[in-house]
Structure formats: structure tokens, C-alpha cells
Scaffold this motif. Sequence first.
Motif: not given
Length: 194
Positions: A58-63
Motif C-alpha cells: 500500500m505504501a509503494e502504490y501511494e509512493k
Amino acid sequence: MALIEGAISVIDEKGYAGANTALISQRAGVSRGALLHQFGTRAALMAEVVRHVFEGEMAEYEKVRQATGLGDHLYDWPHQLWAVLSRPAGLAVLEILQATRSDSELAEFVVPMQEEVKRSALVVMQGAFGGDEVLARTVMRLMVWSIRGLSIAERYLPHSEENKAAVRLLSQLLKAAVPDGKMTGLSEFTTSES
């Protein structure tokens, strides 16, 4: 964190069945006793792997979304999912999920964790692309499990160009169905026919 990364690494190398606590603790640079003290059982560790990988995804998608704008439209998501789910961590989660079929202790830990992960992803997806819960679940299932299947193909029957072409095709099909990139345009496709 070292134990989670150790588990992912061992699953990537040996598969779920070969990822025993001795190998995982050795890879993480801790004693087997430390692993069991922190997690209690291998099954509890695997559930935490699922949670950790999801949070990282989820953090990677948002980044990526913030840096590139990729992810602002529903049809961006096959590419986003491919970039993340085809990594060793994504494949490790898939192996853990598959193992719940024959390991009831693992299922007790992982199935509720996976349901929690799905609920969290659903909230994000509905917030970004609209749609009711049934539609969001359907679209999410189509995209995630299509990409998970392609990631299995990439791992065991590698035909990279064909797999990447399939990801592009799924993206283009979604774009043709909902050019505005919102989920609500898909409602007519998910209603049951009488």
C-alpha cells in the motif's frame, strides 16, 4: 522486521513448504528461540508476513501514485499490481495463501488477516474510484487475482513479454470500459442476468 524479511527470502528460495523456522531464523540472523518468542508459531509469523507485505504494498502504490500519477485511474492498476505483486514478497504471500488450504493452523491466523487486508484495500479503492462494495470487491478480485495468476506464470512458466502483454490488455480493457477511470461505469457489467 528481520524475521519477516528472512521468511520472505526463504519462501522465495525454498517455497512455503521449505520455509521452516530454523532456516528463517538463520536467514534473519537470530536464534530459533527468538523467532518463537516473538511470534509463538510459524503460522503466526506467516500471518505477520501477510500483514507486513500488504502494508508495504500500500505504501509503494501511494509512493508511485504521488510521484507519477499512475494509479489515479482504475485502468492504471493492472500495471501497479504487476509491479508489486510479481516481486518475491508478493509471491511469498501467494504461497502462504495457498498453504492455508492444507494447514488449518495457518488458516486460523492467515484467513482473518487476509480478510482484514481486503477490507482495508476495499476502503482505499472505493474512496478513489467510487462504486458500491459489491462492485469494488468484484473489480478488485478481477484485477488482483488476474495479476497474481500472471505472477505465477512469470515465476514458473516465464514468458515475460506475453505476461506483460496480458497486463497491458487488462489495462486497455478497463480503459475501454471506463474511460474516466472510475469504477461506477462497470456496474452494468457486474449485475446478474436473469
